[in-house]
Structure formats: structure tokens, C-alpha cells
Scaffold this motif. Structure first.
Motif, short mmCIF file in Angstrom:
data_model
loop_
_atom_site.label_atom_id
_atom_site.label_comp_id
_atom_site.label_asym_id
_atom_site.label_seq_id
_atom_site.Cartn_x
_atom_site.Cartn_y
_atom_site.Cartn_z
N GLU A 180 34.02 65.94 16.99
CA GLU A 180 34.54 65.77 18.35
C GLU A 180 36.03 66.07 18.36
OE1 GLU A 180 33.80 64.58 21.52
OE2 GLU A 180 32.08 63.22 21.36
N GLU A 238 26.20 64.39 26.21
CA GLU A 238 27.03 63.32 25.62
C GLU A 238 27.84 62.63 26.70
OE1 GLU A 238 30.47 61.33 23.66
OE2 GLU A 238 30.49 62.90 25.15
N GLU A 239 28.39 63.43 27.61
CA GLU A 239 29.29 62.88 28.63
C GLU A 239 28.52 62.02 29.66
OE1 GLU A 239 32.36 63.05 28.19
OE2 GLU A 239 32.87 64.90 27.13
N ASP A 241 37.02 69.19 24.01
CA ASP A 241 35.95 68.18 24.12
C ASP A 241 34.75 68.77 24.87
OD1 ASP A 241 34.44 65.91 24.36
OD2 ASP A 241 35.71 64.96 25.87
N HIS A 289 28.59 67.93 20.68
CA HIS A 289 27.94 68.04 22.00
C HIS A 289 28.44 69.27 22.76
CE1 HIS A 289 31.20 66.46 24.71
NE2 HIS A 289 31.55 65.73 23.66
ZN ZN Z 1 33.32 64.56 23.57
#
Ligand code: ZN
Length: 281
Positions: free
Chosen positions: A144, A116-117, A82, A61
Motif C-alpha cells: 500500500e 478495499e476502499e 493509493d 488493491h
Molecule cells: Zn489503499
């Protein structure tokens, strides 16, 4: 939470303890600003006449948390680990695999997901509006947090964990790739099962595609903080991990047997059901 200076003045004149004072707040409606977001896709067409019509997804992502609304100092959530680490790995692996002659036998789809978050929005969108047929999609390898080795529970140099390790035979293919590239690929119990449902792989799994997330560190000191910064990435280790992932993807792409869910594990039941829905007759 009420933060305005006027409100603070008001609180200050109140004595501590219960009060009969009433407070009336006039707040504007929450403003919504529509934005257009895209999943970004690259395709490496397979070299085999038949297998090239099947697809291996390699995903990560590209969103993170945006900016902190207030406060002094750094307010930008860089999201280097991330999931900047996953996104650049997808690009590097694409570059490496695209240079192979002959190309891998199955087609490989490199994809960066949005949102994604915000609840795996980009992958859920893709799972409902696939660009390549779901029944011809044999696996999703989602990356990830593959950059940091300084995990909260110790160093993770030359280690990669796969979520839902026992759910399909895909993780074992990566364990073989790890054995030839010096990376220990293993099941991180008990977290592996709960993290399975917490990233974009779950959107593909819900459509029956054997889909897992590969990660180096689940929990690291700057997780979801503005200090998740590029300087803290272990680049040598990330290169080693990416070589392992690239080899694993080649093995999946060249194998005429597609990965299969492990039906003996009760947790795979919804995914097996979805797989059967897509492979009727
Ligand atoms: Zn992530």
C-alpha cells in the motif's frame, strides 16, 4: 444535505433564528446498480516438489474512489499512490520473479483485490472463498502506498514500514532483505498497529495467515484526493522498494520454515486462534 436551487430560494425567504415553517421532501429511493467485480490472480508455481503446494500471497488493491460527482476541474480519483503504486509493484515483482531459474521453491500468488476502499471487500471475499487452501497459505505481503516519499511527517526515501511489526516474524525477514538492498525496514509506532487492521492484510490475518502491509508513507498530502497523481510518485525509490520486496518474498518462498505469529504479543490472539483452527490434528 439538500443542494437544489429551489431549496436555496426557500431558505432565503426565511428569517434567521427559530421558525415554525415546515419542509416536506419527496426523495426517490436510493438506486442500487449491481456490478460484477473480480480479484485478479496470477500464479508462479514453485519449483520444490513439496513446498510448491504451499503459497505466498503478494497483494495490493486496484480500486480507488471513482469520480467526484460534481465540481469543476479534475474530478477523477486516480489513486496513483493509493494504490496504483502497490498494484504496479505486484506486476513488476511478478515479472522479475517469473524470470528466475530455478523458480522460488514455494508457489507465489500475485493478486489485485477489488473494493478495499469500500471496506476491504475483495480480500474479505477471497478470505471466505480462497482459490488456494488457506492452511497451505504461509503469508500475505500486502503493498500500500509504496510510491510517494513526501509523507506528511517528512521524507521517506529508502524507508519501508510494516504494519503490526511485532505480530509475526515476517517483518524481520523483510528487514534482512532491506539490509541487503539499502532500504530501512522498520516499525512505525504507534501507527503500525492501527494500520494493521485497516488494509487487506487484515482479511487474511483473520483466517490465521501471517499477513502484513508494507507501506512507504501512511499519510501524504494528496491522500484520498483527486490530486493523488502519477507525477508525484518517486519512481527511483519505488524501484528500490520493489527490489527489496522481491528479495524478501524470495526469502520467504525458499525458506522451509513458514512465518509464525508471535504468540507472546497479546494482540495476535485472534490470528493465532484462527491459525490453529486451520491447522488442527
Ligand atoms: Zn489503499
Amino acid at each position: 444535505m439538500v443542494r437544489s436551487p429551489e431549496a436555496f430560494k426557500w431558505y432565503e425567504v426565511l428569517r434567521s433564528g427559530p421558525t415554525g415553517a415546515a419542509l416536506t421532501l419527496h426523495l426517490p429511493e436510493p438506486a442500487k446498480t449491481p456490478v460484477k467485480l473480480r480479484n485478479v490472480i496470477g500464479l508462479l508455481r514453485g519449483s520444490d516438489r513439496v513446498l510448491s503446494h504451499t503459497y505466498v500471497l503478494v497483494t495490493a488493491h486496484y480500486d480507488h474512489l471513482g469520480m467526484r460527482p460534481e465540481g469543476s476541474g479534475d474530478r477523477i480519483y486516480n489513486g496513483a499512490n493509493d494504490d496504483g503504486s502497490g498494484t504496479v509493484s505486484v506486476i513488476e515483482i511478478a515479472k522479475a520473479l517469473a524470470s528466475l531459474q530455478p523458480r522460488p521453491r514455494r508457489s507465489i500468488v500475485f493478486m489485485a483485490f477489488f473494493g478495499e476502499e469500500e471496506g476491504t471487500l475483495g480480500s474479505l471475499y477471497y478470505a471466505r472463498h480462497p482459490v488456494f487452501p488457506i492452511e497451505k497459505t504461509v503469508a500475505d505481503v500486502n503493498l500500500e502506498q509504496v510510491g510517494r516519499t513526501d509523507a506528511t511527517d517528512g521524507s521517506k526515501v529508502s524507508q519501508v514500514t510494516v504494519t503490526g511489526y511485532d505480530y509475526s516474524d515476517l517483518p524481520r525477514m523483510f528487514r534482512l532483505a532491506g539490509a541487503s538492498t539499502g532500504v530501512r525496514v522498520f516499525s512505525d509506532r504507534p501507527y503500525g498497529a492501527s494500520f494493521f487492521a485497516r488494509s487487506d492484510n487484515a482479511s487474511l490475518a483473520s483466517q490465521g495467515v501471517p499477513a502484513h502491509t508494507l507501506a512507504v508513507a501512511f499519510d501524504f498530502p494528496d491522500y484520498h484526493k483527486v490530486s493523488d497523481d502519477w507525477r508525484k510518485i518517486d519512481y527511483d525509490n519505488m524501484a528500490r522498494v520493489d527490489r527489496m520486496v522481491a528479495l524478501g518474498i524470495m526469502m520467504v518462498a525458499d525458506n522451509p520454515q513458514p512465518p509464525k505469529w508471535n504468540e507472546a504479543d497479546a494482540k495476535t490472539e485472534p490470528y493465532v486462534k484462527a491459525w490453529k483452527e486451520h491447522h488442527k490434528q
